[in-house]
Design an enzyme around this catalytic site. Structure first.
Site, PDB file in Angstrom:
ATOM      1  N   CYS A 102       0.819  -1.214   0.000  1.00  0.00           N
ATOM      2  CA  CYS A 102       0.000   0.000   0.000  1.00  0.00           C
ATOM      3  C   CYS A 102       0.855   1.269   0.000  1.00  0.00           C
ATOM      4  O   CYS A 102       1.587   1.536   0.959  1.00  0.00           O
ATOM      5  CB  CYS A 102      -0.914  -0.026   1.232  1.00  0.00           C
ATOM      6  N   CYS A 113      -0.049   3.654   2.825  1.00  0.00           N
ATOM      7  CA  CYS A 113       0.507   3.189   4.101  1.00  0.00           C
ATOM      8  C   CYS A 113       1.971   3.624   4.226  1.00  0.00           C
ATOM      9  O   CYS A 113       2.401   4.067   5.289  1.00  0.00           O
ATOM     10  CB  CYS A 113       0.410   1.670   4.209  1.00  0.00           C
TER      11      CYS A 113
END
Length: 118
Positions: free
Chosen positions: A43, A46
């Site tokens: 991600c 993230c």
């Protein structure tokens, strides 16, 4: 080339990697409020939040525990909390989720959430 131990980096940053096996101990049984970041290694958002989460873990050490749960390794927990977007941040107090936010979140917003429960 020296390999750096990822676990020691996580402990150094005061973040705790939580799995389905350690969830009860680290989150539900915690004496402190807990900020959990549900994340994934793939991600991009993230990765963008990684430094912010590390800073919060350092700033709130001993006040609020900061944990991370990899949704790909702990699918049951991700499903239990209906995590449909990563990162998702959930604050737990006495084992109960009390606040949440998803996506790239400003540090000031996460701090505001945390301040309400410290």
């Amino acid at each position: 080339m020296n390999k750096v131990n990822v676990w020691s980096q996580k402990k150094e940053n005061r973040r705790i990697l939580v799995t389905e096996d350690t969830y009860r101990q680290e989150v539900l049984a915690s004496d402190l409020p807990v900020l959990v970041e549900f994340y994934a290694s793939w991600c991009g958002k993230c990765a963008m939040m990684q430094e912010t989460v590390a800073q919060l873990a350092e700033e709130y050490q001993g006040i609020i525990k900061v944990c991370q749960i990899d949704i790909d390794k702990s699918e049951t927990l991700a499903a239990q909390f209906e995590v449909t977007e990563v990162p998702t941040f959930v604050i737990f107090v006495e084992g109960e989720p009390v606040a949440a936010a998803s996506g790239v979140v400003r540090k000031s917003m996460l701090k505001k959430m945390m301040e309400d429960f410290k």
